[in-house]
Write an enzyme that holds these catalytic residues in place. Structure first.
Site, PDB file in Angstrom:
ATOM      1  N   GLU A 122       0.835  -1.206   0.000  1.00  0.00           N
ATOM      2  CA  GLU A 122       0.000   0.000   0.000  1.00  0.00           C
ATOM      3  C   GLU A 122       0.872   1.260   0.000  1.00  0.00           C
ATOM      4  OE1 GLU A 122      -2.442  -0.283   3.535  1.00  0.00           O
ATOM      5  OE2 GLU A 122      -2.782  -2.407   3.206  1.00  0.00           O
ATOM      6  N   LYS A 124       2.109   4.718   1.557  1.00  0.00           N
ATOM      7  CA  LYS A 124       2.102   5.271   2.923  1.00  0.00           C
ATOM      8  C   LYS A 124       1.741   6.748   2.812  1.00  0.00           C
ATOM      9  CE  LYS A 124       4.531   5.340   7.249  1.00  0.00           C
ATOM     10  NZ  LYS A 124       4.074   6.699   7.551  1.00  0.00           N
ATOM     11  N   ASP A 126       0.944  10.543   3.701  1.00  0.00           N
ATOM     12  CA  ASP A 126       1.570  11.466   4.650  1.00  0.00           C
ATOM     13  C   ASP A 126       0.488  12.375   5.244  1.00  0.00           C
ATOM     14  OD1 ASP A 126       3.577  12.563   6.065  1.00  0.00           O
ATOM     15  OD2 ASP A 126       4.527  13.619   4.400  1.00  0.00           O
ATOM     16  N   TYR A 249      -7.283   1.929   6.111  1.00  0.00           N
ATOM     17  CA  TYR A 249      -6.267   0.924   5.797  1.00  0.00           C
ATOM     18  C   TYR A 249      -6.173  -0.267   6.752  1.00  0.00           C
ATOM     19  CZ  TYR A 249      -3.332   3.935   8.847  1.00  0.00           C
ATOM     20  OH  TYR A 249      -2.835   4.685   9.859  1.00  0.00           O
ATOM     21  N   LYS A 342      10.365   3.366   3.474  1.00  0.00           N
ATOM     22  CA  LYS A 342      10.265   4.796   3.186  1.00  0.00           C
ATOM     23  C   LYS A 342      11.022   5.180   1.921  1.00  0.00           C
ATOM     24  CE  LYS A 342       8.299   6.627   7.015  1.00  0.00           C
ATOM     25  NZ  LYS A 342       8.978   7.514   7.876  1.00  0.00           N
ATOM     26  N   CYS A 436      24.347  47.624   5.529  1.00  0.00           N
ATOM     27  CA  CYS A 436      23.247  47.245   4.633  1.00  0.00           C
ATOM     28  C   CYS A 436      23.734  47.212   3.178  1.00  0.00           C
ATOM     29  CB  CYS A 436      22.093  48.237   4.783  1.00  0.00           C
ATOM     30  SG  CYS A 436      20.798  47.967   3.558  1.00  0.00           S
ATOM     31  N   CYS A 439      21.863  50.264   1.267  1.00  0.00           N
ATOM     32  CA  CYS A 439      22.000  51.694   1.547  1.00  0.00           C
ATOM     33  C   CYS A 439      23.230  52.025   2.389  1.00  0.00           C
ATOM     34  CB  CYS A 439      20.739  52.236   2.223  1.00  0.00           C
ATOM     35  SG  CYS A 439      20.541  51.676   3.925  1.00  0.00           S
ATOM     36  N   CYS A 454      18.755  46.264   8.927  1.00  0.00           N
ATOM     37  CA  CYS A 454      19.308  47.541   8.469  1.00  0.00           C
ATOM     38  C   CYS A 454      18.690  48.646   9.323  1.00  0.00           C
ATOM     39  CB  CYS A 454      18.933  47.731   7.002  1.00  0.00           C
ATOM     40  SG  CYS A 454      19.078  49.409   6.417  1.00  0.00           S
ATOM     41  N   CYS A 460      16.480  53.700   3.412  1.00  0.00           N
ATOM     42  CA  CYS A 460      17.000  52.580   2.614  1.00  0.00           C
ATOM     43  C   CYS A 460      16.063  52.348   1.422  1.00  0.00           C
ATOM     44  CB  CYS A 460      17.076  51.334   3.490  1.00  0.00           C
ATOM     45  SG  CYS A 460      17.523  49.851   2.571  1.00  0.00           S
TER      46      CYS A 460
HETATM   47  N1  5U1 Z   1      -1.320   2.308   4.180  1.00  0.00           N
HETATM   48  C1  5U1 Z   1      -1.123   2.133   5.485  1.00  0.00           C
HETATM   49  N2  5U1 Z   1      -0.607   3.048   6.294  1.00  0.00           N
HETATM   50  N3  5U1 Z   1      -0.580   2.485   7.504  1.00  0.00           N
HETATM   51  C2  5U1 Z   1      -0.137   3.006   8.694  1.00  0.00           C
HETATM   52  N4  5U1 Z   1      -1.420   1.024   6.181  1.00  0.00           N
HETATM   53  C3  5U1 Z   1      -1.085   1.234   7.445  1.00  0.00           C
HETATM   54  N5  5U1 Z   1      -1.189   0.436   8.507  1.00  0.00           N
HETATM   55  C4  5U1 Z   1      -0.766   0.904   9.692  1.00  0.00           C
HETATM   56  C5  5U1 Z   1      -0.229   2.201   9.821  1.00  0.00           C
HETATM   57  C6  5U1 Z   1       0.229   2.723  11.107  1.00  0.00           C
HETATM   58  O1  5U1 Z   1      -0.865   0.162  10.807  1.00  0.00           O
HETATM   59  C7  5U1 Z   1      -1.452  -1.155  10.745  1.00  0.00           C
HETATM   60  C8  5U1 Z   1      -0.524  -2.127  10.076  1.00  0.00           C
HETATM   61  C9  5U1 Z   1      -1.703  -1.602  12.150  1.00  0.00           C
END
Ligand code: 5U1
Length: 721
Positions: A122, A124, A126, A249, A342, A436, A439, A454, A460
């Protein structure tokens, strides 16, 4: 102010509960197709039409079901952020960063399974991990991860995110073909704890920041901060305005009423199961096999990364088979059967060609790296701030050095290091100037500050330019046509020295301004005249700016620490610029949200003889009309004076209509309720007010007559024409 008095929706013909329910179900089905299946089944206009009908029914009836999409606008009730104990902890994930660690991970999993391992791979995301609890299919709680054991209650805010279903549904036949139907839920779980990520898509983030910048409001450094800031708003109406979304997820817990119902026995299947209930999951999830499958997923997702509409910082690799997951179990912090692989931060090497020292509006000197252009994180970088002298020392950077430029998402690029091995002795020290660079005035550093400034002030020329450029900004006096190049030409030719001079310019003089077109035409030393047509437009725009409201003028002055929001607070508390100029430190700091630092800068600014003279000229010669009021609707949410306060309107109002009064109050952040209680902040009582007035008096609640109320509105620059 007309938008405050939007006309009421017409009463719909069909006010039956059956029709109301049908609308809700249809709209929720359309939303599921859009958010979960990524497959809209009606155009936006059709959705909007039905939504407006639903709104109208709710206005003219008592109906307000929990799963109505209108519930997503949020309300003023403060989100409590009360602690929430997670029944099943929200785990974090172990991190790996290179292929060697990936091989190790796969080996460990192989030892547990004995044969080539199948993974659910999958992206990750952000964003921010949250847990959603559904009881009998109804969203009852949303909580942040917190320390994994205890998070914070963000239910009110989560409910405003359209991708999070308020209720779960078993997918009907007309849609079930769009997912892997063999995993579809057969019934709504009795209890479901689902985990996922809230995030802000890149396009929404970009648009949000552009609008915030234009309004002079705070911009977010990156989509992750934007998502975190939005989810931690006290007022869920603010969260509702932010373009957040959600992907599920993981299932923390799932109980069924019927023993014959059960969850799919793979991670992939469980994600399909969630999807079938109306919970969106990521579009790039894949089942892969063995180390080669993991490698190719990582590589292909890495290649996709720049084109995605959301930030990802790696892949999450999970053993697909749930029985194997259970065998492997958890360490104290993380599952043994999953890992986050990562991506490296987006970095590139390039040469430092030079360091320039820029002078800001308040005289601050900033070293700026001029780089050999390099492509990183989706854009070409050729300049990059080096912040201050301390940063130059920390990096030990020299002109001619090979440097590493790092950029993640929309974060401002940074030089993260110098590759000293690449030095050949030709590199030049970077010398921080003593005076500066614009000036020649002395530089000084205030106690506790890292930045040099400055001391030339408005002598200036660079500060003169910056002050004028700030004054004409859209969020300030909004004078279109006066870009950096034109302002620089005006100042360097001594056509103007300060903002007051703008108003004595004539079309004739301005049209003869000589503009350096070196960069425009890429020919060194080429110039042109501004010309009559452009000059005429600019003069007309300058003329229009005489009508700006006080808060914009205060902001436009460019006082240190007085941004657009602080300026609004000041304008709401001082009726004229003269009053503000006379204000004492005590008076300023007695105002909510005005701190000692800002107060000192305000006082210092107005003490300066030069500033007083310029303001005097603006008022007397340029005849600025600072009485005109700012639209309340433009007030930023967090500065609304009655945020979270409840008003009650009673009796007959003669100047204002009841609806108008309500809208005006709501524009100032208040909630308007129909009944008086201990929680009521104030009552506005017209003629023939009855029991509500009596009750307010008994409870000692503030009562305003209509005239007093109108006066109160006036304090917030609302005048009734
Ligand atoms: N895509 C994804 N991100 N993520 C973060 N899956 C997923 N699963 C996580 C976490 C912290 O934790 C489970 C595996 C428990």
């Amino acid at each position: 102010m007309s938008d405050l008095f939007a006309s009421l929706a017409q009463q719909p013909d069909d006010l039956s509960y059956e029709h109301y329910r049908e609308l809700i179900d249809t709209l929720n089905r359309y939303a599921r197709a859009y958010y979960v299946l990524d497959n809209p089944i009606v155009p936006d206009v059709e959705y909007d039409r039905l939504y407006r009908e639903l709104e109208a029914i709710e206005l003219y009836s008592e109906f307000k079901d929990a799963d109505s999409p209108t519930r997503r606008v949020g309300d003023a009730i403060n989100t409590s952020f009360a602690p929430v104990a997670h029944k099943v902890p929200l785990m974090s994930l172990g991190d790996i960063f290179d292929d060697e660690e990936l091989v190790d991970f796969n080996k460990r999993m192989l030892e547990a399974t004995g044969s080539e391992v199948e993974y659910c791979a999958e992206p990750k995301l952000d964003g921010l991990a949250i847990s959603l609890i559904y009881e009998k299919g109804v969203l009852v709680k949303a909580a942040t991860r917190g320390d994994g054991t205890t998070g914070e209650d963000i239910t009110a805010n989560a409910k405003t995110i359209k991708a999070i279903p308020l209720t779960l549904h078993v997918m009907k036949d007309d849609m079930v073909h769009m997912i892997d139907a063999s995993f579809a839920a057969q019934s709504i779980p009795d209890y479901l704890d689902v985990r996922g990520e809230v995030f802000m898509p890149r396009d929404g983030f970009k648009k949000w920041n552009e609008e915030a910048k234009a309004k002079g409001q705070k911009v977010f450094a990156n989509p992750r901060n934007a998502a975190a800031g939005s989810l931690r708003q006290q007022d869920s109406r603010i969260t509702a305005l932010r373009p957040l979304t959600f992907n599920a997820y993981y299932i923390g817990q799932c109980d069924f009423e019927n023993d014959s119902d059960h969850l799919p026995d793979s991670q992939y299947g469980r994600l399909q199961f969630l999807k079938s209930l109306g919970l969106p999951v990521n579009e790039h999830i894949k089942v892969v096999k063995g180390i080669s499958g993991l490698r190719s997923f990582y590589e292909s997702l890495g290649a996709l990364r720049p084109s995605l509409n959301y930030d990802i910082d790696g892949t999450v690799l999970k053993v697909n088979d749930i029985a194997t997951q259970e065998e492997l179990g958890f360490t104290a912090k993380a599952p043994r059967w999953a890992i986050a692989y990562k991506f490296p931060p987006e970095e590139a090497m390039t040469k430092l060609l030079n360091v320039d020292f820029q002078v800001g509006r308040t005289g601050k000197i900033t070293p700026v790296a001029r780089l050999q252009p390099v492509y990183v994180g989706g854009t070409t970088i050729s300049n990059c701030t080096l912040h201050n002298e301390e940063e130059l020392k920390r990096l030990d950077i020299k002109v001619g050095d090979t440097v590493i430029v790092r950029r993640a998402g929309d974060v401002i690029p940074q030089i993260s290091g110098v590759v000293k091995e690449k030095r050949d002795g030709s590199e030049q020290e970077v010398v921080f100037p003593k005076v500066c660079p614009e000036c020649g005035s002395a530089l000084e550093r205030e106690d506790g500050e890292v930045a040099y400034r400055c001391t030339g002030g408005l002598v200036c020329p660079k500060q003169q330019c910056q002050a004028i450029e700030h004054y004409v900004e859209r969020a300030a006096m909004d004078i279109d046509g006066l870009g950096e190049r034109i302002v620089e030409a005006m100042v360097s030719s001594q056509m103007i020295h300060n903002i007051a001079d703008l108003y004595s310019l004539s079309e004739e003089t301005l049209s003869k301004l000589i503009i350096d077109t070196t960069n425009e035409k890429e020919e060194e030393g080429k110039v042109r005249l501004l010309g009559k047509v452009v000059a005429k437009k600019i003069i007309a725009n300058i003329d229009k700016s005489r009508q700006r409201p006080l808060n914009r003028f205060i902001y436009a002055l460019g006082i240190r620490d007085v941004g657009a929001t602080t300026a609004k607070i000041l304008a709401a508390n001082f009726k004229t610029i003269d009053e503000l100029m006379q204000a004492s430190f005590e008076k300023l700091t007695s105002i909510n949200n005005i701190g000692g630092v800002a107060a000192t800068h305000i006082i210092d600014f107005f003490k300066e003889e030069h500033n007083r003279t310029v303001i005097e000229r603006l008022l007397t010669e340029a005849k600025l009309d600072l009485q005109a009021c700012e639209q309340v609707s433009e007030m930023s949410e967090d500065t609304k004076p009655f945020l979270g306060k409840t008003f009650v309107l009673t009796g007959t109002l003669s100047t204002l209509k009841r609806d108008q009064a309500k809208e005006l109050l709501e524009g100032l952040g208040a909630k308007v309720s129909g009944s008086v209680s201990k929680k009521t902040y104030a009552v506005v009582a017209g003629t023939e007010a009855g029991s509500k007035l009596t009750k307010a008096q008994e409870l000692g609640i503030q009562v305003y007559s209509e005239a007093e109320f109108i006066e109160l509105l006036g304090q917030y620059n609302i005048t009734l024409s």
